[in-house]
Each structure stands twice: as C-alpha cells, then as structure tokens.
Design an enzyme around this catalytic site. Structure first.
Site, mmCIF file in Angstrom:
data_model
loop_
_atom_site.group_PDB
_atom_site.id
_atom_site.type_symbol
_atom_site.label_atom_id
_atom_site.label_comp_id
_atom_site.label_asym_id
_atom_site.label_seq_id
_atom_site.Cartn_x
_atom_site.Cartn_y
_atom_site.Cartn_z
ATOM 1 N N LYS A 22 -10.318 37.163 23.837
ATOM 2 C CA LYS A 22 -10.298 38.157 22.720
ATOM 3 C C LYS A 22 -11.564 39.147 22.933
ATOM 4 O O LYS A 22 -11.322 40.467 22.905
ATOM 5 C CB LYS A 22 -10.564 37.530 21.463
ATOM 6 C CG LYS A 22 -11.039 38.553 20.316
ATOM 7 C CD LYS A 22 -11.039 37.684 18.889
ATOM 8 C CE LYS A 22 -12.445 37.287 18.791
ATOM 9 N NZ LYS A 22 -13.594 38.305 18.257
ATOM 10 N N ASN A 23 -12.881 38.681 23.270
ATOM 11 C CA ASN A 23 -14.068 39.466 23.500
ATOM 12 C C ASN A 23 -13.921 40.432 24.915
ATOM 13 O O ASN A 23 -14.474 41.294 24.583
ATOM 14 C CB ASN A 23 -15.149 38.734 23.424
ATOM 15 C CG ASN A 23 -15.238 38.256 21.781
ATOM 16 O OD1 ASN A 23 -14.649 38.682 21.029
ATOM 17 N ND2 ASN A 23 -16.571 37.439 21.547
ATOM 18 N N CYS A 118 -21.881 42.011 7.761
ATOM 19 C CA CYS A 118 -20.830 41.108 8.138
ATOM 20 C C CYS A 118 -21.313 39.716 7.976
ATOM 21 O O CYS A 118 -22.745 39.588 7.522
ATOM 22 C CB CYS A 118 -20.813 41.373 9.585
ATOM 23 S SG CYS A 118 -20.238 40.133 10.651
ATOM 24 N N ARG A 123 -26.203 42.856 12.069
ATOM 25 C CA ARG A 123 -25.490 43.326 13.053
ATOM 26 C C ARG A 123 -25.452 44.945 13.282
ATOM 27 O O ARG A 123 -24.367 45.449 13.117
ATOM 28 C CB ARG A 123 -24.120 42.985 13.222
ATOM 29 C CG ARG A 123 -23.886 41.418 13.134
ATOM 30 C CD ARG A 123 -22.510 40.989 13.348
ATOM 31 N NE ARG A 123 -22.310 40.865 14.683
ATOM 32 C CZ ARG A 123 -21.056 39.994 15.230
ATOM 33 N NH1 ARG A 123 -20.260 39.889 14.243
ATOM 34 N NH2 ARG A 123 -20.810 40.144 16.255
ATOM 35 N N ASP A 306 -21.390 31.930 20.164
ATOM 36 C CA ASP A 306 -19.925 31.577 19.633
ATOM 37 C C ASP A 306 -19.662 30.394 20.007
ATOM 38 O O ASP A 306 -18.689 29.847 19.430
ATOM 39 C CB ASP A 306 -19.046 32.384 20.343
ATOM 40 C CG ASP A 306 -18.984 34.019 19.949
ATOM 41 O OD1 ASP A 306 -19.891 34.271 18.873
ATOM 42 O OD2 ASP A 306 -18.694 34.765 20.689
ATOM 43 N N ARG A 398 -8.137 35.379 13.675
ATOM 44 C CA ARG A 398 -8.705 36.755 14.468
ATOM 45 C C ARG A 398 -9.064 36.399 15.840
ATOM 46 O O ARG A 398 -8.946 37.338 17.021
ATOM 47 C CB ARG A 398 -10.281 36.996 14.058
ATOM 48 C CG ARG A 398 -9.835 37.782 12.527
ATOM 49 C CD ARG A 398 -11.306 38.319 11.983
ATOM 50 N NE ARG A 398 -11.904 39.133 13.002
ATOM 51 C CZ ARG A 398 -13.114 39.636 13.126
ATOM 52 N NH1 ARG A 398 -13.880 39.302 11.829
ATOM 53 N NH2 ARG A 398 -13.496 40.384 13.619
#
Ligand code: UD1
Length: 420
Positions: A22-23, A118, A123, A306, A398
């Site tokens: 995803k990233n 967030c 951030r 993460d 997500r």
C-alpha cells in the site's frame, strides 16, 4: 459498518500470500501525474486507500482505474490536469498531500486541502513545504487549503531535519522534472521510497543513491509511460509472521520481502520463533513458547513503527517482561487500552510500554482506532480464548487486502459480519 468475529486458539498453518505494498503504491500511483502517456501498474492491492487514490487522480484530470476484473492491474494516464485536491478526499487519506509536488512540477500550481490531525499524532507537513520552497515554490494558506505556485521548479540542496518518508517522496516527485540537479540529504531509506525512485527511473528520471540517505536527482524534460509492478507489502508480511507466532503456528508467508524485513525477523528469532528464508517467501515455526524482548521503533532499517502494535500484541503472551518504545509517532498506543480489555498487562509511560506476559488473553468486543492498532487486535483475537469482535474494521480495510480470507485459508476461525 463491518466487524470481524474471531474465535481464537487455532494455530495458523499452511501458507498465506502477501499483496502489493500500500505505502509504495500510493506515491507511485500519484506519480502518474508526472508522466506523459499511459502507465500500466501490476500488483496494486485492492484497498480502500487505493480506491481513494484513483478517485483523487480522476478529480485531478488523470485517468486511473483497475483494469482486469478482480485482478491487481491499474492503468493511469494524465490527460488534462487540474490543480485542486478537495478536502472531502484529502481528509480520508493523509497521503493525498503527496500530489503537491507533482502538480507544481506539471502545472506550476497546486491547491490541496490540509490533511489536518490524525489518530496517530499531529503529523505535520512542514518538511514537504520547506523542501518545495527550496525548489522555488511559494505557498499560502487559504481557507484550510495549501495553495502553491511557481514559475518553474529549480534543483536545490535540501537537508531534511529528520528522515521523513512522505517528505522524501514529495521532493523526489517534484525534483525529477525540476531544472538542474537536486540533492536530498537526510532522506528516508524506507524500501517504499526506493520503489518510488525505481519507478520514476523506469519512466526516464535520473536518480542516484537509491536506498541511501543522499539522493541525487538530475531533472529531465519529461517522463514517459511504462509498465511497473509494485513491491510486496513488508508490513502485511510482518503482520502474518506475527499471526503465526502468536498462535504458535507454522506458516509460509509467500512473496514475503525477506531482505526488507530483517529487523522484524531478527526480533521474532530473538523471541524464540524459528524463521527460514526460502525462494517462495519466509517460513516461520513458532511451536516453542516465546520470550519477551525490548523493541524500539526507528527509521529503516530499524524496527518499523508500522509493526509496533503487532509486536506489542505478541509480547502480551510472551514469557517475562518486555518493553516497546515508539520513537516515530506520538500517541501511537491507542491499541493498549483495547488489549487491556482482553486481559493484557501493559503499563504505559509516555512513549514506552512495559508489557508483562500473561498466560491467556480472553476474547472481548474491541474497537480498531487506526490501521495497525486494528491489526494488533485481530492478532490478539486469533490467540485469545473465546470470541473477539473487532469493530471499526474500515481502518483495517485501508491496509489489508482480504485479511479475513487470508487468515481463514491458514486455519483461523474468523469471519466478517455487519455491525448490527
Ligand atoms: C509513512 C507511512 C506510514 C509510516 C511512516 C513511518 C505512508 C502512506 N505512510 O508515513 O505508514 O508509519 O511513513 O515509517 O507511506 N513529520 C514532520 N513533518 C513533516 C513530515 C513528517 O514533523 O513534514 C514527522 C511525522 O509527524 C512523524 C515523523 O516525522 O512523527 C515521520 O513521518 P513520515 O516518515 O513523514 O511518515 P509518513 O510519510 O506520514
């Protein structure tokens, strides 16, 4: 809203395949804005953030859509670009701010809603803005939007105050079409940054130092279309390795990018799991009891933030007392009270969690507060006695492609249900 219902206590066995990252996919898809001609992407995960990215590209005048039925191909082509990224989309996906650089490079203008706060800390985007200003852009704030403009982008020396993944990606995307040479010092070395740089190179960009903290970019007149396959998702792979570990299972994680997961594999080994790099992926055997460890998150190649929530979940059932320290994001321990509701013994002190292993977690209704927090609750549920219901799994959707189907195929008792 959907939720996941898990009956824990079944060791994972067999194999699970990892999807595209995803990233890596987010900035690479957004880079279509920079390219003249069509780009054909492969291995794009079908995730909520990717659908949002395609929608955002469409609004900006760049066609982007999945092409192959249920497959993972995306075709994108920038046709008639417009410079405004509206709040409705940006608020659902913070990475939207990455369009600033490409829009300035192509149009000399960009208007992007400020992403705002967030769940995992403030951030800010100051490093993106400071870097783009060095390349010659000017910015105003107008009714919640960052408005940028420039006559042209010109190469410059940029020193990041600290390694930032998004900041490095923003500046890479902007500098490939800037006039002259740009040097990015103190750049993030995350594999997803390298995947973006490799993609831009295939499109004709001139970039040296990929994978290091100094990137040198020689601006080119234009980029051309190409075919590119997105790298596998190292965080999804790491999550499945922990899923095997927490259930005492034996699992082959197929297409696991082992060379990009060394810090996670080393920690799992230290805790007592046996891992083996194979041609098809990484095999993990966690049939012996696991021991507590000390984990400190840090930029790549350190232990990824993460994976912090997932390793913390694993530690709740390990023998002894361990610590998990978060150094990248503030306020990234939202999973701790939820794990506590399942019987975990965790004491929080600032950015440090002290975890004392317990014999057993107990299933409970819990709530995902963000993507990786949600993953840690699923992992805890896989090991807990009884039923766990993980609510608000739109956070999980997500970042994890068909997580319940993948876990089910390896023997977990898990299904998706409507909240009511
Ligand atoms: C990316 C990843 C995210 C991962 C993170 C760190 C994506 C879409 N997301 O997020 O999953 O957890 O890298 O590996 O790829 N910061 C500033 N000013 C800036 C930019 C960042 O202060 O202009 C701070 C952030 O608040 C944070 C730290 O720097 O504390 C690192 O952030 P960064 O590496 O930029 O993370 P993201 O790109 O947002």
């Amino acid at each position: 809203m959907d939720k996941l219902i898990i009956h824990g206590g079944r060791p994972l066995n067999g194999s699970i395949a990892v999807s595209g990252s995803k990233n890596a996919a987010l900035p690479i898809l957004l880079s279509s804005i920079l390219v003249d001609g069509p780009v054909h992407y492969a291995n794009v995960p079908r995730l909520r953030d990717i659908h949002t990215t395609n929608k955002l590209l469409n609004i900006l005048g760049c066609e982007a859509a999945f092409t192959d039925g249920d497959g993972n191909g995306v075709r994108a082509e920038a046709l008639s670009l417009v410079p405004e990224a509206p709040y409705d989309l940006v608020k659902t996906m913070r990475a939207s701010v990455l369009v600033l650089g490409p829009l300035l490079a192509r149009l000399g203008r960009a208007k992007v809603a400020l992403p705002g706060g967030c769940a995992i800390g403030a951030r800010p985007v100051d490093q993106h803005i400071k870097g783009l200003e060095k390349l010659g852009a000017r910015f105003d704030l107008d009714s919640g939007y960052i408005v940028g403009y420039c006559e042209e982008l010109r190469g410059a020396e940029i020193n990041f105050d600290f390694p930032t993944v998004g900041g490095t990606e923003s500046l890479l995307m902007a500098s490939v079409l800037a006039r002259g040479q740009t040097v990015l010092r103190g750049a993030a070395r995350e594999p997803e940054v390298s995947d973006l740089a490799n993609f831009l190179k295939v499109c004709g960009a001139k970039i040296e130092g990929i994978g290091t903290s100094t990137l040198r970019v020689e601006g080119v007149e234009a980029l051309h279309g190409c075919a590119y396959s997105i790298m596998p998702d190292r965080i999804e792979a790491g999550t499945f390795l922990v899923a095997a570990a927490i259930t005492g299972g034996k699992l082959l994680v197929r297409d696991c990018p082992a060379d990009k997961l060394d810090s996670v594999l080393a920690k799992l080994e230290e805790m007592g799991a046996v891992t083996e790099k194979r041609d098809e992926g990484v095999f993990i055997n966690a049939s012996s009891p696991l021991l507590a460890a000390q984990v400190v998150t840090s930029p790549y190649p350190g232990f990824p933030t993460d994976m912090q929530a997932q390793i913390l979940a694993l530690m709740t059932l390990a023998q002894g007392s361990g610590t998990v320290e978060e150094t990248i994001f503030e306020n990234r321990f939202m999973h701790v009270p939820e794990l506590g509701r399942m019987g975990a013994d965790i004491r929080l002190s600032g950015s440090r969690a002290v975890v004392r292993g317990v014999k057993q977690l107990t299933g409970a209704p819990v709530m995902a507060s963000d993507l990786r927090a949600g993953a840690s609750l699923v992992l805890a549920g896989l090991a807990a006695q009884g039923e766990t219901q993980v609510q608000r799994i739109y956070h999980l959707d997500r970042g994890y492609e068909q997580i319940e189907k993948k876990l089910l195929s390896a023997g977990a008792d898990i299904f998706r249900a409507k909240d009511n």
